[in-house]
Design a protein around this motif. Structure first.
Motif, short mmCIF file in Angstrom:
data_model
loop_
_atom_site.label_atom_id
_atom_site.label_comp_id
_atom_site.label_asym_id
_atom_site.label_seq_id
_atom_site.Cartn_x
_atom_site.Cartn_y
_atom_site.Cartn_z
N MET A 1 -1.18 -3.17 2.78
CA MET A 1 -2.23 -2.70 1.87
C MET A 1 -3.24 -3.83 1.67
O MET A 1 -2.89 -4.97 1.50
CB MET A 1 -1.64 -2.30 0.53
CG MET A 1 -2.70 -1.81 -0.46
SD MET A 1 -1.99 -1.45 -2.07
CE MET A 1 -0.88 -0.13 -1.65
N GLY A 77 -6.62 -2.28 8.56
CA GLY A 77 -5.40 -1.53 8.81
C GLY A 77 -5.61 -0.03 8.73
O GLY A 77 -6.74 0.46 8.74
N SER A 78 -4.52 0.71 8.63
CA SER A 78 -4.58 2.17 8.70
C SER A 78 -5.14 2.77 7.42
O SER A 78 -5.19 2.14 6.37
CB SER A 78 -3.19 2.74 8.98
OG SER A 78 -2.27 2.35 7.98
N GLY A 128 -3.23 3.17 3.31
CA GLY A 128 -2.44 3.03 4.52
C GLY A 128 -2.12 4.36 5.17
O GLY A 128 -1.69 4.41 6.32
N SER A 174 -2.32 -5.28 10.86
CA SER A 174 -1.50 -4.08 10.88
C SER A 174 -1.98 -3.13 11.98
O SER A 174 -1.95 -3.49 13.16
CB SER A 174 -1.53 -3.42 9.51
OG SER A 174 -0.58 -2.40 9.40
N SER A 283 6.93 -3.06 6.86
CA SER A 283 6.08 -2.10 7.55
C SER A 283 6.15 -2.25 9.06
O SER A 283 6.29 -1.26 9.79
CB SER A 283 4.62 -2.26 7.08
OG SER A 283 4.51 -1.98 5.70
#
Length: 339
Positions: A1, A77-78, A128, A174, A283
């Motif tokens: 995050m 990241g996602s 995320g 990530s 993760s």
């Protein structure tokens, strides 16, 4: 995050840039670019929007260094949390840790790219995941479309007068890790890659590695592995679905990323590689990054690995402020600066 860094006072002045030729094997006409200058106190950066090409507009941010400087790209990241929130208000801030402090040094042309159909407001769902990202985002987002967006943005930035195209660093956090690897494979201009909390083989391996890493009994692990296989089979049976979700993301997202290997893509690049992972990352298990490190070392590649004790996915111990991980960011920038 992502952790948020707040900043203040920005103003805009809009201008229009003429398109320049892009290097992609042979020169081709670039799409028109609309440029806005963003001011944060004495610091300024540009926000550029590339039009044309038949797809969604490509929008990226680029700092203005004191002189012609290497390009440093951060890939988030996602999910769909925007890179910058509150632009044009009294309280803007960045969701990319260390982006603004590095840009404010004036030593690099620091870059960030918005995902296709990225909303400007904060994500209305778990960070995320793709929940709350909107239908346009989820209908479009995949490894291939994200890579195409990044590639177009970087090629455009490399033509900018403030960018020294001889050195290009791509930092992937990530989900940004496999994207950074793919970009290094697609663009020989990428000279250096930093992967933070990133995987090695396909992300499918990460799920299995997490199951084995748990303290569950072997019977429970076997059950979870069978569930993983069943979910993968469901995704493979309907790989383009953007309405069916697994682990908070559409099948389209998973099918496109499962088909990619960070290891394989870096093998087909010439970039130097720096890895940093938390040893307690829940993760992306650090063993996934170890696979990447071992294989690159066996190939004789220039690769470094910082294993951070007690740290999680953000390179700091769970519950600790992100600022405690600043030394890891300082370390990879020192690595980049070495000849």
């Amino acid at each position: 995050m992502s952790r948020f860094t707040r900043h203040t006072s920005l103003t805009f002045s809009a201008g229009l840039l003429l398109a320049a030729g892009l290097a992609c094997g042979t020169a081709s006409a670039a799409p028109a670019a609309q440029e806005e200058t963003v001011r944060i106190d004495t610091f300024t950066m540009s926000r550029l929007t590339l039009q044309g090409g038949g797809g969604p507009p490509v929008r990226y941010y680029l700092s203005k260094p004191a002189r012609k400087a290497p390009l440093v790209l951060y890939i988030q990241g996602s999910g769909c949390v925007p890179n910058f929130v509150g632009l044009g208000t009294a309280n803007p801030y960045s969701t990319l840790y260390s982006w603004l402090p590095l840009a404010q040094q004036g030593r690099y042309a620091v870059m960030a790219v918005d995902k296709p159909y990225q909303q400007d407001a904060l994500q209305k769902g778990p960070y995320g995941s793709a929940i709350g990202c909107g239908d346009a985002f989820n209908d479009h987002f995949s490894y291939e479309t994200w890579l195409a967006t990044l590639t177009q943005a970087v090629r455009h930035a490399l033509q900018r007068p403030e960018v020294d195209a001889r050195r290009v660093l791509v930092i992937g956090q990530s989900e940004g890790g496999p994207m950074a690897a793919g970009l290094a494979r697609a663009l020989p201009e990428v000279t250096d890659v930093v992967l933070l909390g990133a995987n090695g083989p396909t992300q499918l391996f990460d799920f299995a590695a997490s199951i084995y890493r748990s303290q569950d009994s072997d019977d429970i692990k076997l059950l979870r592995l069978r569930e993983l296989d069943a979910t993968f089979d469901a995704i493979r049976a309907d790989p383009k679905s953007t309405r069916k979700l697994a682990w908070g993301h559409p099948y389209l997202r998973w099918s496109s990323f499962f088909a990619q290997s960070t290891l394989e893509n870096l093998t087909h690049s010439k970039a130097r590689v720096y890895l940093a992972s938390g040893m307690q990352d829940n993760s992306v298990p650090i063993v996934s990054t170890e696979v990447l490190y071992a294989q690159l070392r066996a190939q004789g590649r220039d690769v470094s690995f910082s294993r951070v004790p007690m740290a999680g996915h953000s390179l700091v111990p769970e519950g600790r402020p992100m600022s405690e991980g600043q030394k890891e960011y300082d370390a990879f920038m020192a690595w980049f600066e070495r000849p």
